[in-house]
Design a protein around this motif. Structure first.
Motif, PDB file in Angstrom:
ATOM      1  N   TYR A  92     -37.355  57.668  97.556  1.00  0.00           N
ATOM      2  CA  TYR A  92     -38.065  58.021  98.783  1.00  0.00           C
ATOM      3  C   TYR A  92     -37.221  59.005  99.588  1.00  0.00           C
ATOM      4  N   THR A  93     -37.888  59.879 100.318  1.00  0.00           N
ATOM      5  CA  THR A  93     -37.160  60.730 101.248  1.00  0.00           C
ATOM      6  C   THR A  93     -36.815  59.880 102.470  1.00  0.00           C
ATOM      7  N   PRO A  94     -35.531  59.817 102.841  1.00  0.00           N
ATOM      8  CA  PRO A  94     -35.117  58.939 103.950  1.00  0.00           C
ATOM      9  C   PRO A  94     -35.792  59.313 105.265  1.00  0.00           C
ATOM     10  N   MET A  95     -36.308  58.321 105.969  1.00  0.00           N
ATOM     11  CA  MET A  95     -36.974  58.521 107.263  1.00  0.00           C
ATOM     12  C   MET A  95     -36.275  57.717 108.338  1.00  0.00           C
ATOM     13  N   PRO A  96     -36.326  58.147 109.599  1.00  0.00           N
ATOM     14  CA  PRO A  96     -36.908  59.391 110.092  1.00  0.00           C
ATOM     15  C   PRO A  96     -36.179  60.609 109.519  1.00  0.00           C
ATOM     16  N   TYR A  97     -36.943  61.631 109.191  1.00  0.00           N
ATOM     17  CA  TYR A  97     -36.449  62.827 108.520  1.00  0.00           C
ATOM     18  C   TYR A  97     -35.336  63.506 109.310  1.00  0.00           C
ATOM     19  N   ASN A  98     -34.167  63.655 108.688  1.00  0.00           N
ATOM     20  CA  ASN A  98     -33.019  64.331 109.311  1.00  0.00           C
ATOM     21  C   ASN A  98     -32.600  63.709 110.634  1.00  0.00           C
ATOM     22  N   GLN A  99     -32.894  62.433 110.802  1.00  0.00           N
ATOM     23  CA  GLN A  99     -32.505  61.748 112.030  1.00  0.00           C
ATOM     24  C   GLN A  99     -31.826  60.439 111.650  1.00  0.00           C
ATOM     25  N   PRO A 100     -31.095  59.814 112.615  1.00  0.00           N
ATOM     26  CA  PRO A 100     -30.397  58.567 112.272  1.00  0.00           C
ATOM     27  C   PRO A 100     -31.365  57.497 111.789  1.00  0.00           C
ATOM     28  N   LYS A 101     -30.890  56.682 110.873  1.00  0.00           N
ATOM     29  CA  LYS A 101     -31.658  55.551 110.352  1.00  0.00           C
ATOM     30  C   LYS A 101     -32.069  54.632 111.500  1.00  0.00           C
ATOM     31  N   LEU A 102     -33.196  53.965 111.373  1.00  0.00           N
ATOM     32  CA  LEU A 102     -33.595  52.970 112.368  1.00  0.00           C
ATOM     33  C   LEU A 102     -32.530  51.880 112.428  1.00  0.00           C
ATOM     34  N   SER A 103     -32.459  51.154 113.548  1.00  0.00           N
ATOM     35  CA  SER A 103     -31.495  50.060 113.666  1.00  0.00           C
ATOM     36  C   SER A 103     -31.852  48.959 112.659  1.00  0.00           C
ATOM     37  N   ASP A 104     -30.840  48.188 112.269  1.00  0.00           N
ATOM     38  CA  ASP A 104     -31.093  47.070 111.349  1.00  0.00           C
ATOM     39  C   ASP A 104     -32.159  46.147 111.910  1.00  0.00           C
ATOM     40  N   CYS A 105     -32.123  45.946 113.221  1.00  0.00           N
ATOM     41  CA  CYS A 105     -33.094  45.039 113.841  1.00  0.00           C
ATOM     42  C   CYS A 105     -34.515  45.588 113.679  1.00  0.00           C
ATOM     43  N   ASP A 106     -34.710  46.868 113.948  1.00  0.00           N
ATOM     44  CA  ASP A 106     -36.044  47.455 113.783  1.00  0.00           C
ATOM     45  C   ASP A 106     -36.506  47.375 112.328  1.00  0.00           C
ATOM     46  N   ILE A 107     -35.590  47.650 111.397  1.00  0.00           N
ATOM     47  CA  ILE A 107     -35.951  47.583 109.977  1.00  0.00           C
ATOM     48  C   ILE A 107     -36.336  46.156 109.598  1.00  0.00           C
ATOM     49  N   ASN A 108     -35.558  45.177 110.088  1.00  0.00           N
ATOM     50  CA  ASN A 108     -35.858  43.775 109.760  1.00  0.00           C
ATOM     51  C   ASN A 108     -37.184  43.321 110.363  1.00  0.00           C
ATOM     52  N   LYS A 109     -37.511  43.846 111.525  1.00  0.00           N
ATOM     53  CA  LYS A 109     -38.796  43.504 112.157  1.00  0.00           C
ATOM     54  C   LYS A 109     -39.956  44.040 111.319  1.00  0.00           C
ATOM     55  N   ILE A 110     -39.834  45.292 110.895  1.00  0.00           N
ATOM     56  CA  ILE A 110     -40.901  45.904 110.089  1.00  0.00           C
ATOM     57  C   ILE A 110     -41.016  45.175 108.747  1.00  0.00           C
ATOM     58  N   LYS A 111     -39.851  44.837 108.177  1.00  0.00           N
ATOM     59  CA  LYS A 111     -39.839  44.094 106.904  1.00  0.00           C
ATOM     60  C   LYS A 111     -40.554  42.747 107.062  1.00  0.00           C
ATOM     61  N   ALA A 112     -40.257  42.046 108.144  1.00  0.00           N
ATOM     62  CA  ALA A 112     -40.866  40.726 108.380  1.00  0.00           C
ATOM     63  C   ALA A 112     -42.373  40.855 108.574  1.00  0.00           C
ATOM     64  N   TRP A 113     -42.784  41.909 109.262  1.00  0.00           N
ATOM     65  CA  TRP A 113     -44.213  42.137 109.502  1.00  0.00           C
ATOM     66  C   TRP A 113     -44.924  42.414 108.174  1.00  0.00           C
ATOM     67  N   ILE A 114     -44.305  43.242 107.322  1.00  0.00           N
ATOM     68  CA  ILE A 114     -44.900  43.541 106.009  1.00  0.00           C
ATOM     69  C   ILE A 114     -44.978  42.266 105.171  1.00  0.00           C
ATOM     70  N   GLN A 115     -43.900  41.469 105.203  1.00  0.00           N
ATOM     71  CA  GLN A 115     -43.868  40.241 104.393  1.00  0.00           C
ATOM     72  C   GLN A 115     -44.933  39.243 104.840  1.00  0.00           C
ATOM     73  N   SER A 116     -45.308  39.303 106.116  1.00  0.00           N
ATOM     74  CA  SER A 116     -46.350  38.383 106.580  1.00  0.00           C
ATOM     75  C   SER A 116     -47.746  38.969 106.351  1.00  0.00           C
ATOM     76  N   GLY A 117     -47.821  40.074 105.579  1.00  0.00           N
ATOM     77  CA  GLY A 117     -49.121  40.628 105.218  1.00  0.00           C
ATOM     78  C   GLY A 117     -49.532  41.826 106.073  1.00  0.00           C
ATOM     79  N   ALA A 118     -48.609  42.345 106.890  1.00  0.00           N
ATOM     80  CA  ALA A 118     -48.883  43.498 107.760  1.00  0.00           C
ATOM     81  C   ALA A 118     -50.193  43.325 108.528  1.00  0.00           C
ATOM     82  N   PRO A 119     -50.298  42.238 109.307  1.00  0.00           N
ATOM     83  CA  PRO A 119     -51.548  41.953 110.015  1.00  0.00           C
ATOM     84  C   PRO A 119     -51.803  42.898 111.189  1.00  0.00           C
ATOM     85  N   ASP A 120     -53.087  43.041 111.533  1.00  0.00           N
ATOM     86  CA  ASP A 120     -53.494  43.830 112.701  1.00  0.00           C
ATOM     87  C   ASP A 120     -53.565  42.887 113.890  1.00  0.00           C
ATOM     88  N   ASN A 121     -52.442  42.696 114.531  1.00  0.00           N
ATOM     89  CA  ASN A 121     -52.414  41.693 115.606  1.00  0.00           C
ATOM     90  C   ASN A 121     -51.685  42.208 116.831  1.00  0.00           C
TER      91      ASN A 121
END
Ligand code: HEC
Length: 121
Positions: A92-121
């Motif tokens: 994958y091309t690393p995102m955000p493009y040419n910018q610092p990686k998201l914080s570990d906390c933000d990445i873990n939040k998105i990961k947890a949301w995806i693992q719970s089925g990425a609900p529209d809530n």
């Protein structure tokens, strides 16, 4: 006799105060990351809007990638693109493009949301 008890009391008080202070500064340096019950509208959208919409939202569709709104993000969450890009996974091309990686906390939040089925809530 009374004096030494008073002195001991002061030492104990100082020790408690010092302990409280060092604990507070530790929490400031490393705030706890709560990833339970992640919600698209409250926890995920603000991160994506702040870090990705400049190229993939609000009508800007860079390289055919549109992350605007729930449906668009959901399809990228389901096919693995979203997590691959933000975790800088191989292939994958690393995102955000040419910018610092998201914080570990933000990445873990998105990961947890995806693992719970990425609900529209
Ligand atoms: C400065 C502009 C910019 C920002 C900000 C940005 N992107 Fe991108 N994004 C791009 C470009 C350019 C590409 C195409 C890269 C390529 O094809 O090599 C891309 C491609 C992608 C892809 C497809 C990646 C792939 O390898 O297939 C995804 C998914 C993606 N971006 C997600 C995100 C996410 C999520 C964020 C926010 C965390 C983000 N982008 C922020 C410019 C940006």
């Amino acid at each position: 006799m009374q004096r030494s008890i008073y002195g001991l009391g002061l030492i104990v008080l100082f020790a408690i105060a010092a302990g409280a202070c060092s604990k507070a500064s530790e929490e400031e340096l490393d705030p706890p990351c709560d990833t339970t019950g992640m919600r698209y509208s409250i926890d995920i959208l603000p991160v994506i809007a702040a870090h990705c919409y400049s190229c993939h939202g609000n009508g800007t569709i860079t390289e055919g990638v549109d992350l605007d709104g729930y449906e668009n993000l959901k399809s990228r969450a389901d096919n693995g693109d979203l997590l691959g890009a933000i975790t800088h996974a191989a292939g994958y091309t690393p995102m955000p493009y040419n910018q610092p990686k998201l914080s570990d906390c933000d990445i873990n939040k998105i990961k947890a949301w995806i693992q719970s089925g990425a609900p529209d809530n």
